[in-house]
Motif scaffolding. Sequence first.
Motif, PDB file in Angstrom:
ATOM      1  N   ALA A  97      21.190  -2.819  -9.842  1.00 39.95           N
ATOM      2  CA  ALA A  97      20.588  -2.672  -8.512  1.00 39.95           C
ATOM      3  C   ALA A  97      19.563  -1.543  -8.515  1.00 39.95           C
ATOM      4  O   ALA A  97      18.515  -1.638  -7.869  1.00 39.95           O
ATOM      5  N   ASN A  98      19.845  -0.481  -9.259  1.00 36.99           N
ATOM      6  CA  ASN A  98      18.898   0.635  -9.337  1.00 36.99           C
ATOM      7  C   ASN A  98      17.597   0.200 -10.003  1.00 36.99           C
ATOM      8  O   ASN A  98      16.508   0.593  -9.561  1.00 36.99           O
ATOM      9  N   ALA A  99      17.686  -0.621 -11.049  1.00 42.78           N
ATOM     10  CA  ALA A  99      16.471  -1.108 -11.707  1.00 42.78           C
ATOM     11  C   ALA A  99      15.624  -1.928 -10.749  1.00 42.78           C
ATOM     12  O   ALA A  99      14.387  -1.833 -10.744  1.00 42.78           O
ATOM     13  N   ILE A 100      16.257  -2.740  -9.913  1.00 44.13           N
ATOM     14  CA  ILE A 100      15.516  -3.530  -8.929  1.00 44.13           C
ATOM     15  C   ILE A 100      14.919  -2.621  -7.866  1.00 44.13           C
ATOM     16  O   ILE A 100      13.768  -2.809  -7.442  1.00 44.13           O
ATOM     17  N   ASP A 101      15.663  -1.620  -7.439  1.00 42.93           N
ATOM     18  CA  ASP A 101      15.143  -0.661  -6.461  1.00 42.93           C
ATOM     19  C   ASP A 101      13.876   0.008  -6.974  1.00 42.93           C
ATOM     20  O   ASP A 101      12.917   0.230  -6.218  1.00 42.93           O
ATOM     21  N   GLN A 102      13.840   0.307  -8.269  1.00 41.07           N
ATOM     22  CA  GLN A 102      12.684   0.974  -8.870  1.00 41.07           C
ATOM     23  C   GLN A 102      11.625  -0.009  -9.373  1.00 41.07           C
ATOM     24  O   GLN A 102      10.657   0.395 -10.022  1.00 41.07           O
ATOM     25  N   LEU A 103      11.817  -1.300  -9.080  1.00 37.67           N
ATOM     26  CA  LEU A 103      10.890  -2.354  -9.504  1.00 37.67           C
ATOM     27  C   LEU A 103      10.750  -2.382 -11.023  1.00 37.67           C
ATOM     28  O   LEU A 103       9.661  -2.604 -11.565  1.00 37.67           O
ATOM     29  N   GLN A 104      11.870  -2.176 -11.711  1.00 42.89           N
ATOM     30  CA  GLN A 104      11.867  -2.118 -13.176  1.00 42.89           C
ATOM     31  C   GLN A 104      12.869  -3.082 -13.803  1.00 42.89           C
ATOM     32  O   GLN A 104      13.301  -2.899 -14.934  1.00 42.89           O
ATOM     33  N   ALA A 105      13.232  -4.132 -13.088  1.00 37.98           N
ATOM     34  CA  ALA A 105      14.193  -5.093 -13.626  1.00 37.98           C
ATOM     35  C   ALA A 105      13.582  -5.883 -14.772  1.00 37.98           C
ATOM     36  O   ALA A 105      12.366  -6.045 -14.868  1.00 37.98           O
ATOM     37  N   PRO A 472      -4.812  -8.249   0.095  1.00 37.02           N
ATOM     38  CA  PRO A 472      -4.524  -7.543  -1.155  1.00 37.02           C
ATOM     39  C   PRO A 472      -4.540  -6.031  -0.972  1.00 37.02           C
ATOM     40  O   PRO A 472      -5.414  -5.482  -0.289  1.00 37.02           O
ATOM     41  N   GLY A 473      -3.581  -5.374  -1.573  1.00 40.01           N
ATOM     42  CA  GLY A 473      -3.416  -3.936  -1.439  1.00 40.01           C
ATOM     43  C   GLY A 473      -2.341  -3.546  -0.451  1.00 40.01           C
ATOM     44  O   GLY A 473      -1.904  -2.391  -0.420  1.00 40.01           O
ATOM     45  N   ARG A 474      -1.909  -4.500   0.349  1.00 36.86           N
ATOM     46  CA  ARG A 474      -0.896  -4.229   1.365  1.00 36.86           C
ATOM     47  C   ARG A 474       0.406  -3.761   0.720  1.00 36.86           C
ATOM     48  O   ARG A 474       1.019  -2.782   1.150  1.00 36.86           O
ATOM     49  N   ALA A 475       0.867  -4.459  -0.305  1.00 36.40           N
ATOM     50  CA  ALA A 475       2.134  -4.108  -0.939  1.00 36.40           C
ATOM     51  C   ALA A 475       2.052  -2.754  -1.632  1.00 36.40           C
ATOM     52  O   ALA A 475       2.972  -1.938  -1.527  1.00 36.40           O
ATOM     53  N   ALA A 476       0.957  -2.497  -2.348  1.00 39.00           N
ATOM     54  CA  ALA A 476       0.820  -1.229  -3.068  1.00 39.00           C
ATOM     55  C   ALA A 476       0.910  -0.051  -2.104  1.00 39.00           C
ATOM     56  O   ALA A 476       1.588   0.941  -2.384  1.00 39.00           O
ATOM     57  N   ALA A 477       0.242  -0.160  -0.963  1.00 36.09           N
ATOM     58  CA  ALA A 477       0.267   0.924   0.017  1.00 36.09           C
ATOM     59  C   ALA A 477       1.671   1.126   0.580  1.00 36.09           C
ATOM     60  O   ALA A 477       2.138   2.257   0.748  1.00 36.09           O
ATOM     61  N   ALA A 478       2.355   0.020   0.878  1.00 32.47           N
ATOM     62  CA  ALA A 478       3.690   0.125   1.444  1.00 32.47           C
ATOM     63  C   ALA A 478       4.670   0.735   0.449  1.00 32.47           C
ATOM     64  O   ALA A 478       5.477   1.609   0.808  1.00 32.47           O
ATOM     65  N   PHE A 479       4.614   0.308  -0.804  1.00 27.15           N
ATOM     66  CA  PHE A 479       5.532   0.840  -1.801  1.00 27.15           C
ATOM     67  C   PHE A 479       5.212   2.297  -2.130  1.00 27.15           C
ATOM     68  O   PHE A 479       6.116   3.094  -2.368  1.00 27.15           O
ATOM     69  N   THR A 480       3.946   2.653  -2.130  1.00 27.83           N
ATOM     70  CA  THR A 480       3.573   4.053  -2.363  1.00 27.83           C
ATOM     71  C   THR A 480       4.160   4.945  -1.277  1.00 27.83           C
ATOM     72  O   THR A 480       4.670   6.037  -1.555  1.00 27.83           O
ATOM     73  N   GLY A 483       7.556   5.809  -2.101  1.00 31.39           N
ATOM     74  CA  GLY A 483       7.774   6.500  -3.361  1.00 31.39           C
ATOM     75  C   GLY A 483       7.970   5.589  -4.550  1.00 31.39           C
ATOM     76  O   GLY A 483       8.485   6.015  -5.586  1.00 31.39           O
ATOM     77  N   LYS A 484       7.560   4.323  -4.424  1.00 31.69           N
ATOM     78  CA  LYS A 484       7.684   3.371  -5.523  1.00 31.69           C
ATOM     79  C   LYS A 484       6.299   2.997  -6.034  1.00 31.69           C
ATOM     80  O   LYS A 484       5.310   3.088  -5.299  1.00 31.69           O
ATOM     81  N   THR A 485       6.243   2.555  -7.278  1.00 30.57           N
ATOM     82  CA  THR A 485       4.986   2.125  -7.873  1.00 30.57           C
ATOM     83  C   THR A 485       4.973   0.611  -7.961  1.00 30.57           C
ATOM     84  O   THR A 485       5.817  -0.001  -8.616  1.00 30.57           O
ATOM     85  N   TRP A 486       4.004   0.020  -7.298  1.00 34.23           N
ATOM     86  CA  TRP A 486       3.910  -1.441  -7.228  1.00 34.23           C
ATOM     87  C   TRP A 486       3.053  -1.981  -8.356  1.00 34.23           C
ATOM     88  O   TRP A 486       2.007  -1.416  -8.710  1.00 34.23           O
ATOM     89  N   ASN A 487       3.508  -3.060  -8.931  1.00 33.58           N
ATOM     90  CA  ASN A 487       2.747  -3.797  -9.928  1.00 33.58           C
ATOM     91  C   ASN A 487       2.768  -5.256  -9.491  1.00 33.58           C
ATOM     92  O   ASN A 487       3.830  -5.804  -9.172  1.00 33.58           O
ATOM     93  N   ALA A 488       1.625  -5.898  -9.453  1.00 32.98           N
ATOM     94  CA  ALA A 488       1.541  -7.261  -8.929  1.00 32.98           C
ATOM     95  C   ALA A 488       2.432  -8.242  -9.676  1.00 32.98           C
ATOM     96  O   ALA A 488       2.831  -9.269  -9.113  1.00 32.98           O
TER      97      ALA A 488
END
Length: 513
Positions: A97-105, A472-480, A483-488
């Motif tokens: 669950a932590n890996a998914i929270d950090q978008l690193q699954a 485009p860019g909506r998700a990156a701004a929200a995740f930033t 405190g998360k780093t978004w990758n498409a």
Amino acid sequence: MKTLYKATAIATFTTLLLSTGYSCKDSLDINPQAQITEEQIISDPNVATNLVTGIYNIFFAGDAFGNDVRGFQFTILGDIASDDADKGSTPQDYGDANAIDQLQANGNNGVVNNIWKGYYQAIARANQALSQLQNAQFDATTKNRLIGEARFLRGMFYFNLVRIFGGVPLLNRVPAASEVNLPQFQTRAAAADIYKFVIDDLTFAANNLPVIANNSADVGRASKGAAQALLAKVYLYNKDYQNAYNTSQAVITDGTYGLLNDFTQLFRQSGNNSRESIFEIQAGQNLACNAAIDRFTVAQGPRAGGKNGWVDRGYGFNNPSVSLANEYEPNDVRKNATIITINPSNGANSVGTILYDGFRVPTQDSVQNQRYNYKAYYSREAEPNCGNPDRLPKHVMVIRYAEVLLIHAEAASQIGQGGAARTDINALRRRAKVAELTGIPTLQQIWHERRVELAMEQDRFFDLVRQDAVQPGRAAAAFTADGKTWNATRAVFPIPQQQIDLSGGNLKQNPGY
């Protein structure tokens, strides 16, 4: 307990999916009270109804940390992966669950494998029921209603799968034993083909299901309104704004549904099956104490930490984020009805946080995390249960009238009907006790309203991905902001490596994993 989700006599047909491991099951996971023949199913509508009930029972068949359709594992993908929530508990607790929270699954993540298996079990049930109902010899209206229920559920299952993984194997029927290893059942259909399949299923359901009032004996079963509401949402995801507008408009003008006057009651027992509910997973009590989603409430409950000595409410997962808390406007009643905020310690004046049932959650020095999901809370003292905290009979709202207004508003905005969009948004804002909009709402204002209205209902991650495809860019701004780093490439989750291996490599991984 509604009859809908009781374990009833169900045929012990084999619910074959794929012999290569896509969640093969030997039965419908319902404890049969008697043997039922195929002849009984095709000739007796009551028996056929029990067969369809076996599809609904999949919501209770899973395990909070195992195969899942709409329980805690789905919560990890819909909430924890998003900017609305953080994993919670301790940093070391539940690494997948932590890996998914950090978008690193990655493909070895257990959560995505649990979801994959749970959903293909659900689809197997729907396909098995449909294979029998096609031969039904009772009246056509009843036959098509039951087929409509099965197709509504299958459409909902595939809608979630395509949002989670993108293209997935399309099983539109029960494969014959000689077919289970054919490539067509082990390779991924295009996402566009999955969406077309979903639209076909939901359109049939909308055309054949009855209108069901929320005081009806059939409450909880799929209805015409449920099919239309979900279909409107699917159209929104496909940027088919005119159809999204028309279909949501049909739900609005029908008059069966409306907003519950008091938002704070929506997610309490008193709000079960209210006029706002369009499709809601039922729960209740039975002798086996299993008529509820396993640990849906307990997994998200306040957890002891620091100064202990109080009877905590759960595991401490799925905690509303600072980003979400900051999104609410002053005096918006939805904030305190969505977020349990743990008060800081204040010496002798510390009283903790008093919940609506009088239960006292201590101050921050005794509680693991700072915020919890109020929409998932179920009172063990004030509301009935059978004594098993893992199976608290919490209903789960899948789609409600407020979301139909939001779909209608966004579609209206996109087709130049700004006045209709303002009417929709202001209906929600009036109930929330915040100032109504005077101008035509912008897309950003509609999305803001969608976030604060539907927060912590396991939909935010998918909706944010959808919004990013529009802007485009909506998700990156929200995740930033969270405190998360978004990758498409994270717009979809990885295909489970176990399923790739079981397919002999016919399944291909999503790019970037």
